[in-house]
Design a protein around this motif. Structure first.
Motif, PDB file in Angstrom:
ATOM      1  N   ALA A 304      -2.916  14.670  -9.748  1.00 14.55           N
ATOM      2  CA  ALA A 304      -2.130  13.465 -10.022  1.00 14.55           C
ATOM      3  C   ALA A 304      -1.101  13.221  -8.923  1.00 14.55           C
ATOM      4  O   ALA A 304      -0.877  12.080  -8.507  1.00 14.55           O
ATOM      5  CB  ALA A 304      -1.441  13.594 -11.373  1.00 14.55           C
ATOM      6  N   GLY A 305      -0.483  14.291  -8.458  1.00 12.53           N
ATOM      7  CA  GLY A 305       0.491  14.148  -7.377  1.00 12.53           C
ATOM      8  C   GLY A 305      -0.147  13.615  -6.112  1.00 12.53           C
ATOM      9  O   GLY A 305       0.421  12.746  -5.427  1.00 12.53           O
ATOM     10  N   GLY A 306      -1.351  14.104  -5.801  1.00 13.58           N
ATOM     11  CA  GLY A 306      -2.061  13.622  -4.623  1.00 13.58           C
ATOM     12  C   GLY A 306      -2.459  12.167  -4.745  1.00 13.58           C
ATOM     13  O   GLY A 306      -2.328  11.380  -3.799  1.00 13.58           O
ATOM     14  N   LEU A 307      -2.941  11.788  -5.944  1.00 10.61           N
ATOM     15  CA  LEU A 307      -3.328  10.401  -6.160  1.00 10.61           C
ATOM     16  C   LEU A 307      -2.114   9.487  -6.069  1.00 10.61           C
ATOM     17  O   LEU A 307      -2.175   8.415  -5.440  1.00 10.61           O
ATOM     18  CB  LEU A 307      -4.006  10.262  -7.524  1.00 10.61           C
ATOM     19  CG  LEU A 307      -4.372   8.836  -7.957  1.00 10.61           C
ATOM     20  CD1 LEU A 307      -5.282   8.165  -6.942  1.00 10.61           C
ATOM     21  CD2 LEU A 307      -5.029   8.856  -9.342  1.00 10.61           C
ATOM     22  N   ARG A 308      -1.024   9.903  -6.679  1.00 13.46           N
ATOM     23  CA  ARG A 308       0.198   9.079  -6.644  1.00 13.46           C
ATOM     24  C   ARG A 308       0.645   8.839  -5.205  1.00 13.46           C
ATOM     25  O   ARG A 308       1.007   7.712  -4.828  1.00 13.46           O
ATOM     26  CB  ARG A 308       1.292   9.784  -7.443  1.00 13.46           C
ATOM     27  CG  ARG A 308       2.625   9.041  -7.529  1.00 13.46           C
ATOM     28  CD  ARG A 308       2.473   7.739  -8.295  1.00 13.46           C
ATOM     29  NE  ARG A 308       3.722   7.048  -8.516  1.00 13.46           N
ATOM     30  CZ  ARG A 308       4.397   7.056  -9.676  1.00 13.46           C
ATOM     31  NH1 ARG A 308       3.954   7.749 -10.703  1.00 13.46           N
ATOM     32  NH2 ARG A 308       5.505   6.377  -9.801  1.00 13.46           N
ATOM     33  N   LEU A 311      -1.596   6.339  -3.536  1.00 15.60           N
ATOM     34  CA  LEU A 311      -1.384   4.988  -4.063  1.00 15.60           C
ATOM     35  C   LEU A 311      -0.098   4.365  -3.531  1.00 15.60           C
ATOM     36  O   LEU A 311      -0.038   3.156  -3.279  1.00 15.60           O
ATOM     37  CB  LEU A 311      -1.363   5.012  -5.588  1.00 15.60           C
ATOM     38  CG  LEU A 311      -2.697   5.335  -6.274  1.00 15.60           C
ATOM     39  CD1 LEU A 311      -2.504   5.439  -7.781  1.00 15.60           C
ATOM     40  CD2 LEU A 311      -3.753   4.287  -5.945  1.00 15.60           C
ATOM     41  N   GLU A 312       0.927   5.195  -3.351  1.00 15.78           N
ATOM     42  CA  GLU A 312       2.162   4.677  -2.755  1.00 15.78           C
ATOM     43  C   GLU A 312       1.884   4.158  -1.352  1.00 15.78           C
ATOM     44  O   GLU A 312       2.414   3.113  -0.933  1.00 15.78           O
ATOM     45  CB  GLU A 312       3.230   5.774  -2.722  1.00 15.78           C
ATOM     46  CG  GLU A 312       3.703   6.267  -4.082  1.00 15.78           C
ATOM     47  CD  GLU A 312       4.608   5.284  -4.812  1.00 15.78           C
ATOM     48  OE1 GLU A 312       4.851   4.175  -4.287  1.00 15.78           O
ATOM     49  OE2 GLU A 312       5.059   5.625  -5.932  1.00 15.78           O
ATOM     50  N   GLY A 313       1.041   4.875  -0.615  1.00 15.78           N
ATOM     51  CA  GLY A 313       0.650   4.405   0.712  1.00 15.78           C
ATOM     52  C   GLY A 313      -0.153   3.122   0.644  1.00 15.78           C
ATOM     53  O   GLY A 313       0.013   2.219   1.485  1.00 15.78           O
ATOM     54  N   LEU A 314      -1.013   3.015  -0.362  1.00 11.53           N
ATOM     55  CA  LEU A 314      -1.801   1.802  -0.554  1.00 11.53           C
ATOM     56  C   LEU A 314      -0.906   0.599  -0.787  1.00 11.53           C
ATOM     57  O   LEU A 314      -1.118  -0.479  -0.206  1.00 11.53           O
ATOM     58  CB  LEU A 314      -2.751   1.999  -1.735  1.00 11.53           C
ATOM     59  CG  LEU A 314      -3.641   0.822  -2.115  1.00 11.53           C
ATOM     60  CD1 LEU A 314      -4.787   0.677  -1.128  1.00 11.53           C
ATOM     61  CD2 LEU A 314      -4.192   0.997  -3.536  1.00 11.53           C
ATOM     62  N   VAL A 315       0.104   0.774  -1.639  1.00  8.03           N
ATOM     63  CA  VAL A 315       1.043  -0.316  -1.923  1.00  8.03           C
ATOM     64  C   VAL A 315       1.785  -0.722  -0.661  1.00  8.03           C
ATOM     65  O   VAL A 315       1.975  -1.917  -0.383  1.00  8.03           O
ATOM     66  CB  VAL A 315       2.023   0.101  -3.037  1.00  8.03           C
ATOM     67  CG1 VAL A 315       3.146  -0.916  -3.185  1.00  8.03           C
ATOM     68  CG2 VAL A 315       1.293   0.283  -4.361  1.00  8.03           C
ATOM     69  N   ALA A 316       2.199   0.275   0.113  1.00  9.00           N
ATOM     70  CA  ALA A 316       2.920  -0.024   1.356  1.00  9.00           C
ATOM     71  C   ALA A 316       2.047  -0.783   2.350  1.00  9.00           C
ATOM     72  O   ALA A 316       2.544  -1.654   3.082  1.00  9.00           O
ATOM     73  CB  ALA A 316       3.420   1.280   1.978  1.00  9.00           C
ATOM     74  N   GLY A 333      -0.620   3.104 -13.070  1.00  9.58           N
ATOM     75  CA  GLY A 333      -0.820   1.672 -13.030  1.00  9.58           C
ATOM     76  C   GLY A 333      -0.363   1.095 -11.707  1.00  9.58           C
ATOM     77  O   GLY A 333       0.665   1.499 -11.171  1.00  9.58           O
ATOM     78  N   LEU A 334      -1.152   0.157 -11.182  1.00 11.16           N
ATOM     79  CA  LEU A 334      -0.771  -0.610  -9.999  1.00 11.16           C
ATOM     80  C   LEU A 334      -0.289  -1.982 -10.469  1.00 11.16           C
ATOM     81  O   LEU A 334      -1.069  -2.752 -11.029  1.00 11.16           O
ATOM     82  CB  LEU A 334      -1.968  -0.780  -9.069  1.00 11.16           C
ATOM     83  CG  LEU A 334      -2.388   0.428  -8.229  1.00 11.16           C
ATOM     84  CD1 LEU A 334      -3.759   0.179  -7.611  1.00 11.16           C
ATOM     85  CD2 LEU A 334      -1.359   0.709  -7.135  1.00 11.16           C
ATOM     86  N   LYS A 335       0.988  -2.262 -10.270  1.00 14.65           N
ATOM     87  CA  LYS A 335       1.506  -3.591 -10.594  1.00 14.65           C
ATOM     88  C   LYS A 335       1.140  -4.524  -9.448  1.00 14.65           C
ATOM     89  O   LYS A 335       1.429  -4.228  -8.285  1.00 14.65           O
ATOM     90  CB  LYS A 335       3.013  -3.578 -10.823  1.00 14.65           C
ATOM     91  CG  LYS A 335       3.550  -4.927 -11.293  1.00 14.65           C
ATOM     92  CD  LYS A 335       4.980  -4.825 -11.787  1.00 14.65           C
ATOM     93  CE  LYS A 335       5.547  -6.196 -12.136  1.00 14.65           C
ATOM     94  NZ  LYS A 335       4.774  -6.874 -13.193  1.00 14.65           N
ATOM     95  N   CYS A 336       0.507  -5.627  -9.793  1.00 13.83           N
ATOM     96  CA  CYS A 336      -0.073  -6.497  -8.778  1.00 13.83           C
ATOM     97  C   CYS A 336       0.802  -7.723  -8.523  1.00 13.83           C
ATOM     98  O   CYS A 336       1.503  -8.204  -9.418  1.00 13.83           O
ATOM     99  CB  CYS A 336      -1.461  -6.959  -9.225  1.00 13.83           C
ATOM    100  SG  CYS A 336      -2.601  -5.592  -9.587  1.00 13.83           S
ATOM    101  N   LEU A 382     -10.176   1.125  -3.211  1.00 12.51           N
ATOM    102  CA  LEU A 382      -9.061   0.245  -3.565  1.00 12.51           C
ATOM    103  C   LEU A 382      -8.513  -0.462  -2.333  1.00 12.51           C
ATOM    104  O   LEU A 382      -8.175  -1.658  -2.372  1.00 12.51           O
ATOM    105  CB  LEU A 382      -7.947   1.054  -4.231  1.00 12.51           C
ATOM    106  CG  LEU A 382      -8.131   1.401  -5.708  1.00 12.51           C
ATOM    107  CD1 LEU A 382      -7.142   2.493  -6.119  1.00 12.51           C
ATOM    108  CD2 LEU A 382      -7.935   0.155  -6.583  1.00 12.51           C
ATOM    109  N   ASP A 383      -8.442   0.256  -1.234  1.00  6.77           N
ATOM    110  CA  ASP A 383      -7.960  -0.316   0.021  1.00  6.77           C
ATOM    111  C   ASP A 383      -8.886  -1.431   0.481  1.00  6.77           C
ATOM    112  O   ASP A 383      -8.431  -2.512   0.897  1.00  6.77           O
ATOM    113  CB  ASP A 383      -7.869   0.788   1.074  1.00  6.77           C
ATOM    114  CG  ASP A 383      -7.330   0.286   2.398  1.00  6.77           C
ATOM    115  OD1 ASP A 383      -6.120   0.016   2.480  1.00  6.77           O
ATOM    116  OD2 ASP A 383      -8.124   0.154   3.351  1.00  6.77           O
TER     117      ASP A 383
END
Length: 397
Positions: A304-308, A311-316, A333-336, A382-383
């Motif tokens: 979970a830590g790795g995925l989080r 995902l933070e990088g994806l959002v950035a 959850g990804l807030k869009c 996702l990217d």
């Protein structure tokens, strides 16, 4: 003309014929990476060998008895749940909705037997989802859940999500039987209730004698890296609803309770024809054996830590598509910034399955057995989905 299947779902035009771990295979052979897991149900993925073995072994012996007789598989699972949780007793259901019905009945019966039958109200919070029965939709209270289904079952008091202090304490009067809350709202948009808030609810209930009910139907069974999400706060409820992941895909739910909270539920006060049948409990026991292993939960927390982080990088990298990441464990959850339905559709194009939720959230609820390699692949897809959406948006502007 109405379809033969009642059209209460907006289904995606996808048909799957089999599953393998974190993957679903469509009728044409296309493989999809599954970050939905049947909405947090397939905790151990698809066709897990241990669950297939447990199911087929029991299926060759006995499927159904009814609760007129003792069921050894049910007793074994109940014993294991009592050993590993706060609970002293367990009632088995077939779903989270049924678990909600019993939790409400149990809280009200508790006060009736104590000589306070006026204590019937259940305090709930905006954004909640507690199933689609009459009690479940009344507990949620939102127009989306209740419109057209009146008159609603009375006895529910609705407060804003995250409310605290005097507003909350003033709502607990001598008509309130219990507080019902999800430690992490699922359908409501992956909204965790902070640990201090959970502790505050526990303290308030202790001070007023009010029962505390946790709905861990979606956030329980290892999804947060603990067997149940409330464990992170270091507190326990009086009653807890469980379903989804407990059966690993086989219909199974449960209500766990302390001896005190369950005191009113004597012979004849509740029942279920199918609840706790040998098939369900044989599978559930194997799920708990695997998920309840501390090493397994540690692995969930690590992944979970790795995925989080990814995902933070994806959002950035896609600030025009995503706003933030929220959630705990493998319940993220990804807030869009664009409509979440567009993101879900873009993911389909990348052979990736996600789940929409309220507050413009896309839920990521993969099997707890997802590998590091599959996590990397999921984020790459996702990217690609986000890049495709960005290109479409740019072309239209």
């Amino acid at each position: 003309m109405i379809p033969s299947v009642l059209p209460t779902y907006n289904r995606a035009p996808l048909r799957f014929e089999r599953g393998e771990g974190t993957w679903l295979i469509a009728e044409d052979g296309t493989r999809y990476l599954d970050l939905g897991a049947g909405i947090a149900v397939n905790a151990l993925g698809h066709a897990h060998p241990a669950l297939v073995e447990a199911l087929t072994e029991q299926a060759g012996k006995l499927w159904h008895l009814s609760n007129l007789y003792e069921i050894p598989q049910q007793q074994a699972l109940a014993d294991a749940l009592v050993e590993q949780t706060f609970a002293d007793t367990v009632f088995f259901t077939n779903s989270g909705t049924e678990a909600c019905e019993l939790a409400v009945k149990m809280a009200r019966k508790y006060w009736s037997d104590k000589g306070s039958p006026e204590r019937v109200n259940i305090v709930t919070f905006s954004g909640a989802f507690h199933g689609r029965s009459s009690a479940g939709i009344a507990a949620a209270g939102s127009e989306k859940m209740t419109k057209g289904f009146g008159p609603l079952l009375p006895g529910f008091v609705h407060l804003p999500f995250g409310v605290h202090g005097s507003v909350l304490s003033n709502a607990i009067d001598d008509t309130v039987a219990a507080i019902l809350v999800e430690p992490i709202q699922g359908e409501g948009g992956i909204r965790p209730l902070p640990d201090p808030c959970l502790k505050g609810l526990r303290d308030l209930c202790d001070d007023t004698g009010t029962l505390l009910i946790f709905d861990e139907v979606q956030c329980g069974m290892g999804r947060t890296g603990k067997l149940f999400a409330h464990e992170w706060a270091g507190i326990a409820p009086d009653i807890m609803m469980v379903a989804k992941g407990i059966g690993g895909g086989f219909p199974l739910g449960a209500v766990l309770a302390t001896e005190n909270a369950a005191a009113g539920m004597t012979a004849g006060t509740h029942g279920s024809t199918y609840g706790g049948n040998p098939l369900a409990c044989a599978v559930g026991a194997r799920v708990l054996e695997i998920v309840g292993d501390p090493a397994f939960l540690d692995a969930v927390d690590r992944k979970a830590g790795g995925l989080r982080q990814k995902l933070e990088g994806l959002v950035a990298n896609h600030p025009d598509i995503f706003e933030l990441v929220r959630g705990t464990g493998l319940m993220l959850g990804l807030k869009c910034r664009v409509p979440n339905g567009d993101v879900v559709q873009a993911c389909y194009a990348q052979n990736l399955l996600t789940v929409p939720a309220a507050d413009n959230i896309v839920r990521l609820l993969p099997p707890l057995t997802i590998t590091d390699e599959e996590i990397a692949e999921a984020v790459a897809r996702l990217d690609a989905a986000a890049a495709a959406l960005a290109a479409t948006t740019a072309a239209e502007s």
